[in-house]
Design a protein around this motif. Structure first.
Motif, PDB file in Angstrom:
ATOM      1  N   ASP A 240      27.568 -14.321 -14.495  1.00 24.24           N
ATOM      2  CA  ASP A 240      28.707 -13.443 -14.730  1.00 24.24           C
ATOM      3  C   ASP A 240      28.471 -12.495 -15.903  1.00 24.24           C
ATOM      4  N   LYS A 241      27.302 -12.598 -16.519  1.00 26.70           N
ATOM      5  CA  LYS A 241      26.981 -11.769 -17.677  1.00 26.70           C
ATOM      6  C   LYS A 241      25.688 -10.980 -17.446  1.00 26.70           C
ATOM      7  N   VAL A 242      25.508 -10.501 -16.236  1.00 21.40           N
ATOM      8  CA  VAL A 242      24.404  -9.583 -15.931  1.00 21.40           C
ATOM      9  C   VAL A 242      24.965  -8.466 -15.062  1.00 21.40           C
ATOM     10  N   ASP A 243      24.491  -7.254 -15.314  1.00 25.02           N
ATOM     11  CA  ASP A 243      24.945  -6.101 -14.534  1.00 25.02           C
ATOM     12  C   ASP A 243      24.076  -5.868 -13.310  1.00 25.02           C
ATOM     13  N   PHE A 244      22.882  -6.433 -13.325  1.00 20.87           N
ATOM     14  CA  PHE A 244      22.004  -6.408 -12.157  1.00 20.87           C
ATOM     15  C   PHE A 244      21.067  -7.602 -12.264  1.00 20.87           C
ATOM     16  N   ILE A 245      20.534  -8.028 -11.138  1.00 23.85           N
ATOM     17  CA  ILE A 245      19.595  -9.137 -11.121  1.00 23.85           C
ATOM     18  C   ILE A 245      18.189  -8.566 -11.300  1.00 23.85           C
ATOM     19  N   GLY A 246      17.589  -8.857 -12.440  1.00 26.41           N
ATOM     20  CA  GLY A 246      16.212  -8.456 -12.677  1.00 26.41           C
ATOM     21  C   GLY A 246      15.293  -9.641 -12.458  1.00 26.41           C
ATOM     22  N   GLN A 274       0.580 -12.209  -1.874  1.00 25.36           N
ATOM     23  CA  GLN A 274       1.425 -12.099  -0.681  1.00 25.36           C
ATOM     24  C   GLN A 274       2.499 -11.049  -0.950  1.00 25.36           C
ATOM     25  N   PRO A 275       2.179  -9.776  -0.731  1.00 23.91           N
ATOM     26  CA  PRO A 275       3.165  -8.732  -1.014  1.00 23.91           C
ATOM     27  C   PRO A 275       4.468  -8.902  -0.253  1.00 23.91           C
ATOM     28  N   GLU A 276       4.384  -9.484   0.971  1.00 25.79           N
ATOM     29  CA  GLU A 276       5.613  -9.641   1.752  1.00 25.79           C
ATOM     30  C   GLU A 276       6.617 -10.553   1.058  1.00 25.79           C
ATOM     31  N   GLY A 277       6.128 -11.371   0.101  1.00 24.38           N
ATOM     32  CA  GLY A 277       7.033 -12.271  -0.612  1.00 24.38           C
ATOM     33  C   GLY A 277       8.053 -11.548  -1.455  1.00 24.38           C
ATOM     34  N   ILE A 278       7.786 -10.282  -1.798  1.00 22.06           N
ATOM     35  CA  ILE A 278       8.762  -9.527  -2.582  1.00 22.06           C
ATOM     36  C   ILE A 278      10.030  -9.310  -1.753  1.00 22.06           C
ATOM     37  N   TYR A 279       9.877  -9.184  -0.437  1.00 25.45           N
ATOM     38  CA  TYR A 279      11.030  -9.087   0.467  1.00 25.45           C
ATOM     39  C   TYR A 279      11.825 -10.392   0.419  1.00 25.45           C
ATOM     40  N   ASP A 280      11.114 -11.522   0.509  1.00 21.51           N
ATOM     41  CA  ASP A 280      11.787 -12.825   0.495  1.00 21.51           C
ATOM     42  C   ASP A 280      12.507 -13.060  -0.830  1.00 21.51           C
ATOM     43  N   ALA A 281      11.880 -12.632  -1.934  1.00 22.81           N
ATOM     44  CA  ALA A 281      12.511 -12.799  -3.243  1.00 22.81           C
ATOM     45  C   ALA A 281      13.775 -11.949  -3.348  1.00 22.81           C
ATOM     46  N   LEU A 282      13.713 -10.725  -2.845  1.00 18.40           N
ATOM     47  CA  LEU A 282      14.902  -9.868  -2.853  1.00 18.40           C
ATOM     48  C   LEU A 282      16.017 -10.473  -2.005  1.00 18.40           C
ATOM     49  N   ARG A 283      15.659 -10.981  -0.829  1.00 16.24           N
ATOM     50  CA  ARG A 283      16.671 -11.582   0.037  1.00 16.24           C
ATOM     51  C   ARG A 283      17.267 -12.833  -0.605  1.00 16.24           C
ATOM     52  N   TYR A 295      16.735  -5.509  -9.145  1.00 14.53           N
ATOM     53  CA  TYR A 295      15.714  -4.686  -9.803  1.00 14.53           C
ATOM     54  C   TYR A 295      14.460  -5.544  -9.981  1.00 14.53           C
ATOM     55  N   ILE A 296      13.325  -5.075  -9.439  1.00 11.55           N
ATOM     56  CA  ILE A 296      12.051  -5.767  -9.632  1.00 11.55           C
ATOM     57  C   ILE A 296      11.487  -5.278 -10.960  1.00 11.55           C
ATOM     58  N   VAL A 297      11.664  -6.078 -11.996  1.00 12.23           N
ATOM     59  CA  VAL A 297      11.326  -5.667 -13.353  1.00 12.23           C
ATOM     60  C   VAL A 297       9.824  -5.736 -13.603  1.00 12.23           C
ATOM     61  N   GLU A 298       9.131  -6.636 -12.888  1.00 12.96           N
ATOM     62  CA  GLU A 298       7.674  -6.711 -12.978  1.00 12.96           C
ATOM     63  C   GLU A 298       7.086  -7.046 -11.621  1.00 12.96           C
ATOM     64  N   ASN A 299       6.002  -6.352 -11.286  1.00 12.18           N
ATOM     65  CA  ASN A 299       5.189  -6.678 -10.114  1.00 12.18           C
ATOM     66  C   ASN A 299       3.827  -6.051 -10.334  1.00 12.18           C
ATOM     67  N   GLY A 300       2.771  -6.774 -10.012  1.00 15.05           N
ATOM     68  CA  GLY A 300       1.448  -6.213 -10.215  1.00 15.05           C
ATOM     69  C   GLY A 300       0.374  -7.129  -9.681  1.00 15.05           C
ATOM     70  N   MET A 301      -0.878  -6.782  -9.966  1.00 14.99           N
ATOM     71  CA  MET A 301      -2.022  -7.517  -9.432  1.00 14.99           C
ATOM     72  C   MET A 301      -3.067  -7.740 -10.512  1.00 14.99           C
TER      73      MET A 301
END
Length: 426
Positions: A240-246, A274-283, A295-301
């Motif tokens: 209840d104390k976040v304006d977006f999910i990072g 597994q790049p497709e996992g970013i979809y699963d994490a968002l869902r 908001y995906i605050v970090e993603n990389g390789m």
């Protein structure tokens, strides 16, 4: 009628298009962090650990962001990003209790001013696992009070500038790192957890009192298959104390890919992505915290000292594949508002310069000039941003794994369709 049409044509010709409002704009970003990149390290929990340890790389001067930030900000702007994430180091600006270093505050003033002058939004992290050594850490209630005084100081300084605020970077990972470096006794875990939750909740209210239109979050590490448990530690306590999910997504797992175990030994470059996992994490987060922007605050390789990965997967391919899945998530109705690439340059990965995540590579241990050398992902990211994502008809370099375990059982039983529509991100 003709006259009105002529006016419309003239306006179109001579009045430049107006930028999207902050509410409509997609945040394309790059990220960095204080201790990992700044050099000239102040007295902190991490500088003391590195100085006393024989099992880590010498800190040297990291990538010297402290003095080379104009160059890094310029490089970011050259890619077309509109968001630059960095951290203000509490240990740097308050080296002793109640003593504020005006010279170091002026340094951060210039960082913020240059970011904004380049047309980018500052994303400021207030704690990226580092704090002044004099505090003794977050198991002590007085540290919460000190952190809130620091938060007030920084929020007051940068209020009304459209800053995106991050209180704690990956609080559960912060906890495990504190245990690893011996800064926290295991018996103190419940007190530490309660204090960090209290610190975030109070900081959220404090920032909003000072900067009413601000957006505040605490970015969570995505632990494939385990977030239903790890989110109980902090995220569920502050929902209840976040304006977006990072959140930060790096590694997946599936029935045909269990290489994520290499992350536990520090051999990050051995993890099959597994790049497709970013979809699963968002869902997962869209379902767990409905109504909150994502908001995906970090993603990389990671690569091993900048060498090509043994699996042949390139940084530019991983970037494009990841953005493809973000676009799929957006097309499926998930309210994704931003994406940051970690990181703009290679840096000190918590004891080692060996894992390389940078869009620009830097040989911190062997190159005294600390030259920023662009990888092939730089023009790839520039192109992606310019076109609002990858184009329709984009062919994935690496297709989905078999039975994803990123968010079981849903990610296995109802995987994202790689042939579905793509949404333009901005």
């Amino acid at each position: 009628m003709l006259r009105r049409a002529l006016v419309v044509v003239l306006i179109a010709l001579f009045v430049p298009p107006q930028p999207a409002s902050a509410a409509e704009r997609f945040y394309w970003g790059v990220a960095t962090a204080g201790y990992q990149s700044e050099g000239s390290a102040p007295d902190s929990n991490w500088s003391r650990y590195v100085a006393s340890s024989t099992s880590v790389d010498p800190y040297a001067n990291a990538t010297d962001f402290r003095h080379r930030y104009p160059e890094d900000i310029r490089l970011a702007a050259g890619m077309g990003v509109n968001t630059f994430r960095f951290s203000v180091e509490w240990a740097r600006v308050e080296p002793r209790p109640g003593v504020w270093d005006e010279g170091e505050l002026a340094y951060y003033d210039d960082v913020v001013n240059r970011i904004r002058a380049a047309g980018m939004t500052p994303m400021i992290t207030l704690n990226h696992w580092v704090y002044p050594a004099w505090t003794g850490g977050f198991a002590k209630p007085a540290t919460v009070d000190g952190f809130l005084a620091f938060t007030a100081k920084i929020a007051q300084r940068y209020r009304d500038l459209g800053v995106l605020w991050v209180t704690f970077n990956e609080p559960v990972a912060f906890l495990t790192e504190e245990l690893r470096i011996g800064a926290l006794n295991p018996v103190e875990i419940p007190v530490w957890q309660a204090n960090v939750v209290r610190a975030h909740r109070a900081a959220y209210d404090l920032v909003h009192r000072i900067d009413p239109t601000a957006k505040v979050t605490s970015n969570q590490a995505y632990y494939t298959g385990f977030n239903a448990a790890t989110d109980l530690v902090v995220m569920d306590q502050i929902r209840d104390k976040v304006d977006f999910i990072g959140f930060d997504y790096y590694y997946g797992a599936s029935l045909d890919n269990l290489t994520a175990v290499n992350a536990g030994t520090g051999d990050l470059w051995k993890v099959k992505l597994q790049p497709e996992g970013i979809y699963d994490a968002l869902r997962y987060y869209a379902d767990r915290y409905p109504g909150k922007p994502l908001y995906i605050v970090e993603n990389g390789m990671p690569t091993d000292n900048g060498k090509p990965r043994e699996d042949g997967y390139t940084r530019e391919a991983a970037l494009r594949d990841s953005i493809f899945w973000v676009q799929r998530a957006k097309a499926d109705g998930m309210n994704v508002i931003g994406y940051n690439y970690w990181s703009i340059t290679d840096n000190y990965e918590w004891g080692s310069y060996r894992p390389r995540f940078g869009l620009y590579t830097v040989d911190a241990l062997t190159d005294p000039s600390l030259t920023r050398k662009p990888t092939a992902a730089v023009p790839a990211y520039r192109e992606v941003i310019a076109h609002g994502g990858v184009p329709e008809g984009y062919r994935l370099v690496q297709g989905p794994s078999t039975c994803s375990l990123v968010d079981p059982p849903l990610s296995c039983l109802a995987p994202a369709d790689p042939n579905g529509p793509l949404a333009r991100l901005g």
